[in-house]
Design a protein around this motif. Structure first.
Motif, mmCIF file in Angstrom:
data_model
loop_
_atom_site.group_PDB
_atom_site.id
_atom_site.type_symbol
_atom_site.label_atom_id
_atom_site.label_comp_id
_atom_site.label_asym_id
_atom_site.label_seq_id
_atom_site.Cartn_x
_atom_site.Cartn_y
_atom_site.Cartn_z
ATOM 1 N N GLU A 39 0.831 -1.204 0.000
ATOM 2 C CA GLU A 39 0.000 0.000 0.000
ATOM 3 C C GLU A 39 0.871 1.262 0.000
ATOM 4 O O GLU A 39 0.493 2.288 -0.571
ATOM 5 C CB GLU A 39 -0.901 -0.040 1.238
ATOM 6 C CG GLU A 39 -2.000 0.980 1.268
ATOM 7 C CD GLU A 39 -2.802 0.907 2.555
ATOM 8 O OE1 GLU A 39 -4.032 0.811 2.470
ATOM 9 O OE2 GLU A 39 -2.200 0.922 3.653
ATOM 10 N N ALA A 40 2.049 1.149 0.633
ATOM 11 C CA ALA A 40 2.978 2.294 0.692
ATOM 12 C C ALA A 40 3.901 2.351 -0.526
ATOM 13 O O ALA A 40 4.820 3.169 -0.569
ATOM 14 C CB ALA A 40 3.804 2.210 1.972
ATOM 15 N N VAL A 362 5.727 -2.272 11.250
ATOM 16 C CA VAL A 362 6.891 -2.817 10.535
ATOM 17 C C VAL A 362 7.079 -2.097 9.190
ATOM 18 O O VAL A 362 8.204 -1.855 8.756
ATOM 19 C CB VAL A 362 6.779 -4.342 10.378
ATOM 20 C CG1 VAL A 362 7.949 -4.893 9.572
ATOM 21 C CG2 VAL A 362 6.749 -5.011 11.757
ATOM 22 N N ARG A 363 5.974 -1.737 8.539
ATOM 23 C CA ARG A 363 6.081 -0.897 7.336
ATOM 24 C C ARG A 363 6.870 0.379 7.659
ATOM 25 O O ARG A 363 7.792 0.766 6.933
ATOM 26 C CB ARG A 363 4.679 -0.522 6.845
ATOM 27 C CG ARG A 363 4.655 0.529 5.741
ATOM 28 C CD ARG A 363 3.308 1.232 5.674
ATOM 29 N NE ARG A 363 3.040 2.022 6.872
ATOM 30 C CZ ARG A 363 1.843 2.434 7.258
ATOM 31 N NH1 ARG A 363 0.758 2.121 6.544
ATOM 32 N NH2 ARG A 363 1.702 3.154 8.358
ATOM 33 N N ASP A 364 6.510 1.036 8.766
ATOM 34 C CA ASP A 364 7.168 2.289 9.118
ATOM 35 C C ASP A 364 8.631 2.070 9.492
ATOM 36 O O ASP A 364 9.492 2.882 9.126
ATOM 37 C CB ASP A 364 6.412 2.970 10.268
ATOM 38 C CG ASP A 364 5.042 3.471 9.840
ATOM 39 O OD1 ASP A 364 4.810 3.595 8.611
ATOM 40 O OD2 ASP A 364 4.191 3.733 10.714
ATOM 41 N N LEU A 365 8.928 0.978 10.206
ATOM 42 C CA LEU A 365 10.332 0.676 10.518
ATOM 43 C C LEU A 365 11.133 0.514 9.230
ATOM 44 O O LEU A 365 12.246 1.019 9.107
ATOM 45 C CB LEU A 365 10.433 -0.606 11.353
ATOM 46 C CG LEU A 365 9.914 -0.558 12.795
ATOM 47 C CD1 LEU A 365 10.048 -1.934 13.443
ATOM 48 C CD2 LEU A 365 10.652 0.486 13.619
ATOM 49 N N HIS A 366 10.556 -0.194 8.258
ATOM 50 C CA HIS A 366 11.256 -0.418 6.985
ATOM 51 C C HIS A 366 11.483 0.894 6.247
ATOM 52 O O HIS A 366 12.546 1.102 5.648
ATOM 53 C CB HIS A 366 10.456 -1.383 6.103
ATOM 54 C CG HIS A 366 11.070 -1.580 4.746
ATOM 55 N ND1 HIS A 366 12.275 -2.240 4.573
ATOM 56 C CD2 HIS A 366 10.666 -1.176 3.512
ATOM 57 C CE1 HIS A 366 12.581 -2.245 3.278
ATOM 58 N NE2 HIS A 366 11.620 -1.611 2.623
ATOM 59 N N GLY A 368 11.739 3.849 7.548
ATOM 60 C CA GLY A 368 12.415 4.861 8.350
ATOM 61 C C GLY A 368 11.472 5.917 8.910
ATOM 62 O O GLY A 368 11.887 7.032 9.221
ATOM 63 N N ARG A 369 10.200 5.563 9.030
ATOM 64 C CA ARG A 369 9.219 6.495 9.604
ATOM 65 C C ARG A 369 9.047 6.223 11.092
ATOM 66 O O ARG A 369 9.359 5.150 11.580
ATOM 67 C CB ARG A 369 7.846 6.303 8.952
ATOM 68 C CG ARG A 369 7.762 6.555 7.478
ATOM 69 C CD ARG A 369 6.304 6.265 7.094
ATOM 70 N NE ARG A 369 6.060 6.276 5.670
ATOM 71 C CZ ARG A 369 4.939 5.833 5.117
ATOM 72 N NH1 ARG A 369 3.997 5.301 5.885
ATOM 73 N NH2 ARG A 369 4.750 5.894 3.820
ATOM 74 N N GLU A 370 8.459 7.188 11.793
ATOM 75 C CA GLU A 370 8.125 7.020 13.212
ATOM 76 C C GLU A 370 6.814 6.258 13.318
ATOM 77 O O GLU A 370 5.782 6.738 12.837
ATOM 78 C CB GLU A 370 7.960 8.416 13.825
ATOM 79 C CG GLU A 370 7.959 8.437 15.334
ATOM 80 C CD GLU A 370 9.331 8.220 15.942
ATOM 81 O OE1 GLU A 370 9.364 7.654 17.055
ATOM 82 O OE2 GLU A 370 10.334 8.588 15.315
ATOM 83 N N PRO A 371 6.781 5.056 13.919
ATOM 84 C CA PRO A 371 5.499 4.359 14.083
ATOM 85 C C PRO A 371 4.547 5.127 14.997
ATOM 86 O O PRO A 371 4.974 6.004 15.745
ATOM 87 C CB PRO A 371 5.895 3.019 14.711
ATOM 88 C CG PRO A 371 7.346 2.853 14.407
ATOM 89 C CD PRO A 371 7.909 4.245 14.397
ATOM 90 N N PHE A 372 3.264 4.766 14.963
ATOM 91 C CA PHE A 372 2.252 5.491 15.739
ATOM 92 C C PHE A 372 2.437 5.311 17.237
ATOM 93 O O PHE A 372 1.900 6.073 18.044
ATOM 94 C CB PHE A 372 0.830 5.064 15.317
ATOM 95 C CG PHE A 372 0.408 3.707 15.795
ATOM 96 C CD1 PHE A 372 -0.208 3.531 17.027
ATOM 97 C CD2 PHE A 372 0.631 2.580 15.006
ATOM 98 C CE1 PHE A 372 -0.592 2.271 17.470
ATOM 99 C CE2 PHE A 372 0.247 1.323 15.446
ATOM 100 C CZ PHE A 372 -0.365 1.177 16.674
#
Length: 396
Positions: A39-40, A362-366, A368-372
């Motif tokens: 989706e990203a 895990v999408r955000d970790l991959h 390089g984003r800050e998870p919620f």
């Protein structure tokens, strides 16, 4: 995935030679992460699964979904996932047979009642509508229970249950449409590293050169981690459940009901009831044989807490694996030693219900984003560094 319902690699002899991301494990975590990555815009992804999708711990016939926990982090993961399950018909677009009947925890000691009262306060502060109720109200919600020896109960109306296989299939179908490859009936045989990086995943259908590996292998994660030199302290423990024969008259629609002291639980399942209980004497191991003798443990509890259940005819049973960590909390994060090795495993029985939120994280970790939510407390390193472990009290 059957080849009739959607594309599957099981009809091919080899896996793709390269991928941006290889996800190891095709259960709810692997499928959710694949969907959220796709989706990203991350679609060069191969999910490697040694059997069929949803054949490991996610293969439970019915999975509870709840935000009733004692640890604020688990409450947030459960609550965010509940919203995603409610939205599942629209995103990714599948009927998962979500039934929001609530979770009802039956409490029989002053200590349990006090602990749950404190947890309800935390849950309410995080927007979860749990409430403490008395024995009579609990019995109105679930007519099967006896109020003898019952002090109180905790009930959250937005909890309930859904079908893990439909969740996995819904995520996998959407990810497949976006270009993700699902390599079923494909075993991981080794992982290559160079310096502090994973460079390739070896399977019995060929080698995949890749830039990131994500381990979502459930009870088998310890072995996968070892291949990459990453310690993932996950142990397999058998859990068993049973289905009654169809009931006439039909069972009333009841909450997912749990006798907290014994862990015995029961809820509706098709035209009967489903029973479960964690055998405290169950040794660790990968055995998934269903043993009818296990039922006697459940029936002993039922005779006191829900007498009508003790004599119901059993039609079938099922055994699967919990993936348990030392503190009964998940391992989610990025390896400190091997930075392109990520993991989401060890959920100790509450993985299915946290699957949507963990897919986002895990999408955000991959990317390089800050998870919620800050998941650093769930790093696998916590058992090595002497960091604070986070025991979860509401373990079923």
């Amino acid at each position: 995935m059957s080849s009739s319902s959607s594309p599957s690699l099981s009809t091919y002899r080899t896996v793709p030679p390269t991928a941006d991301v290889v996800i190891i494990g095709g259960g709810v975590m692997g499928a959710s992460i694949a969907f959220h990555l796709a989706e990203a815009g991350v679609t060069d992804v191969v999910v490697v699964e040694r059997g069929d999708l949803c054949s490991g711990s996610s293969g439970k016939p019915i999975g509870g979904v709840r935000a009733q926990f004692s640890d604020p982090l688990n409450i947030e993961l459960g609550s965010r996932s509940l919203r995603a399950f409610q939205d599942f018909p629209h995103r990714p677009g599948a009927d998962i047979r979500l039934d929001s009947v609530g979770y009802l925890f039956l409490l029989t000691t002053d200590r349990q009642a006090a602990d749950f009262e404190a947890s309800v306060g935390i849950q309410n502060s995080l927007g979860v509508p749990t409430r403490m109720i008395g024995p009579d109200k609990a019995q109105r919600l679930c007519p099967y229970i006896s109020t003898d020896g019952l002090l109180a109960a905790a009930f959250s109306p937005t909890d309930g249950h859904a079908r893990p296989a439909l969740v996995v299939q819904g995520y996998a179908d959407a990810a497949t449409r976006a270009g993700v490859t699902f390599a079923t009936h494909t075993c991981v045989t080794g992982i290559d590293t160079a310096g502090d990086r994973v460079t390739a995943v070896h399977t019995d259908r060929g080698r995949i050169d890749c830039s990131t590996v994500i381990c979502t292998a459930g009870a088998w994660s310890g072995q996968i981690g070892a291949m990459a030199g990453v310690d993932l302290p996950v142990r397999p423990v058998r859990r068993q459940l049973a289905f009654t024969a169809p009931l006439t008259p039909p069972a009333p629609r009841i909450p997912f009901t749990i006798d907290f002291a014994s862990s015995a639980y029961f809820h509706n399942s098709d035209d009967g009831l489903l029973f479960g209980l964690a055998d405290p004497g169950q040794p660790e191991g990968f055995d998934t044989t269903w043993t009818p003798e296990w039922l006697e443990l459940f029936q002993q509890v039922a005779r006191e807490r829900a007498p009508a259940l003790a004599d119901m005819e059993i039609a079938d049973g099922w055994a699967g694996l919990y993936e348990v960590t030392p503190d009964h909390n998940a391992l989610i994060g990025r390896s400190g030693e091997v930075p392109n090795f990520l993991y989401a495993t060890g959920f100790s029985g509450h993985g299915f219900l946290q699957g949507p939120a963990v897919g986002e994280i895990v999408r955000d970790l991959h990317l390089g984003r800050e998870p919620f939510v800050d998941i650093s407390p769930l790093s696998a390193d916590r058992f090595r560094t002497g960091a604070e472990i986070r025991p979860e009290a509401h373990v079923v």
